[in-house]
Write a protein that holds these residues in place. Structure first.
Motif, PDB file in Angstrom:
ATOM      1  N   MET A   1     -40.630 -77.026  18.174  1.00 51.26           N
ATOM      2  CA  MET A   1     -41.471 -75.963  18.699  1.00 51.26           C
ATOM      3  C   MET A   1     -40.686 -75.014  19.593  1.00 51.26           C
ATOM      4  SD  MET A   1     -44.543 -76.186  17.733  1.00 51.26           S
ATOM      5  CE  MET A   1     -45.777 -77.266  17.167  1.00 51.26           C
ATOM      6  N   ILE A   2     -39.416 -75.317  19.829  1.00 50.83           N
ATOM      7  CA  ILE A   2     -38.652 -74.562  20.819  1.00 50.83           C
ATOM      8  C   ILE A   2     -37.675 -73.624  20.129  1.00 50.83           C
ATOM      9  CG2 ILE A   2     -37.014 -74.785  22.729  1.00 50.83           C
ATOM     10  CD1 ILE A   2     -38.379 -77.381  23.435  1.00 50.83           C
ATOM     11  N   THR A   3     -37.547 -72.445  20.685  1.00 49.64           N
ATOM     12  CA  THR A   3     -36.568 -71.486  20.213  1.00 49.64           C
ATOM     13  C   THR A   3     -35.253 -71.697  20.955  1.00 49.64           C
ATOM     14  OG1 THR A   3     -36.149 -69.143  19.821  1.00 49.64           O
ATOM     15  CG2 THR A   3     -37.270 -69.696  21.855  1.00 49.64           C
ATOM     16  N   GLU A   4     -34.191 -71.199  20.382  1.00 48.06           N
ATOM     17  CA  GLU A   4     -32.868 -71.424  20.955  1.00 48.06           C
ATOM     18  C   GLU A   4     -32.604 -70.604  22.215  1.00 48.06           C
ATOM     19  OE1 GLU A   4     -28.222 -70.902  19.532  1.00 48.06           O
ATOM     20  OE2 GLU A   4     -29.813 -70.944  18.036  1.00 48.06           O
ATOM     21  N   HIS A   5     -33.237 -69.453  22.346  1.00 48.00           N
ATOM     22  CA  HIS A   5     -32.910 -68.519  23.418  1.00 48.00           C
ATOM     23  C   HIS A   5     -34.083 -68.299  24.377  1.00 48.00           C
ATOM     24  CE1 HIS A   5     -29.294 -67.570  21.179  1.00 48.00           C
ATOM     25  NE2 HIS A   5     -30.053 -67.411  20.094  1.00 48.00           N
ATOM     26  N   VAL A   6     -33.787 -68.327  25.671  1.00 45.30           N
ATOM     27  CA  VAL A   6     -34.799 -68.087  26.704  1.00 45.30           C
ATOM     28  C   VAL A   6     -35.416 -66.715  26.517  1.00 45.30           C
ATOM     29  CG1 VAL A   6     -35.169 -67.796  29.197  1.00 45.30           C
ATOM     30  CG2 VAL A   6     -33.695 -69.635  28.364  1.00 45.30           C
ATOM     31  N   ARG A   7     -34.591 -65.723  26.278  1.00 42.73           N
ATOM     32  CA  ARG A   7     -35.094 -64.355  26.117  1.00 42.73           C
ATOM     33  C   ARG A   7     -36.121 -64.278  24.994  1.00 42.73           C
ATOM     34  NH1 ARG A   7     -31.323 -59.313  24.158  1.00 42.73           N
ATOM     35  NH2 ARG A   7     -32.972 -58.261  23.024  1.00 42.73           N
ATOM     36  N   ASP A   8     -35.862 -64.937  23.864  1.00 42.37           N
ATOM     37  CA  ASP A   8     -36.790 -64.870  22.736  1.00 42.37           C
ATOM     38  C   ASP A   8     -38.125 -65.525  23.072  1.00 42.37           C
ATOM     39  OD1 ASP A   8     -34.790 -63.551  21.361  1.00 42.37           O
ATOM     40  OD2 ASP A   8     -34.153 -65.327  20.235  1.00 42.37           O
TER      41      ASP A   8
END
Length: 178
Positions: A1-8
């Motif tokens: 459920m998690i994306t690789e980048h904080v910004r995204d």
């Protein structure tokens, strides 16, 4: 459920929060009176989520992102198709004097467009949001008719809640990764 980048994740929180507030607003067209305070609270919480996502996204703007020239171009094409299909459908519904079906049509297009967006961004949470928004869009008309409610109230509340939860989840993901 998690994306690789904080910004995204943060920008996803902003986008979902912003559009959740729009759906809660659309639901206020003619909702049951007892829903008004819930819809207003949903709008406010959505805008707070959007603001927090925007601030966190801005703070991490120089960090990594899944977006590059190809991703950005493809994303633009997907969103452009979404807007075009939504507008054509709403126009056709207006010509057919079925404007009450505009909200579920737009929700269906939004839900379906989120599937390629989720794949493009490699962010599984967006697949969940896509599926739930699509279900809300399909279920809204029969639910509204069975309960003698306006379709816009049902689809607006349902889509608003899904997007708000998706936005809050993305914000939490971004904060925990920070």
């Amino acid at each position: 459920m998690i994306t690789e980048h904080v910004r995204d994740a943060a920008v996803t929180a902003f986008v979902f929060g912003f559009f959740a507030s729009s759906w809660f607003g659309w639901a206020q067209e003619a909702p049951p009176k007892r829903w008004r305070s819930v819809l207003i609270a949903g709008s406010v919480l959505s805008l707070l989520t959007a603001a927090a996502g925007a601030l966190l996204g801005w703070r991490h703007w120089s960090d990594g992102t899944v977006f590059d020239d190809d991703t950005g171009r493809t994303f633009g094409i997907v969103v452009g198709i979404e807007f075009g299909v939504a507008a054509l459908g709403v126009g056709l519904l207006a010509l057919l004097r079925r404007r009450e079906l505009s909200a579920p049509w737009v929700a269906l297009v939004v839900g379906l467009h989120l599937f390629p967006v989720a794949a493009l961004l490699d962010y599984p949470l967006i697949h969940v949001v896509a599926a739930l928004v699509t279900v809300v869009a399909v279920a809204a008309v029969p639910v509204a008719r069975a309960r003698a409610m306006t379709v816009s109230a049902v689809v607006g509340l349902g889509t608003g809640v899904v997007l708000l939860v998706g936005g809050l989840s993305s914000l939490l993901i971004a904060l925990l990764a920070y």
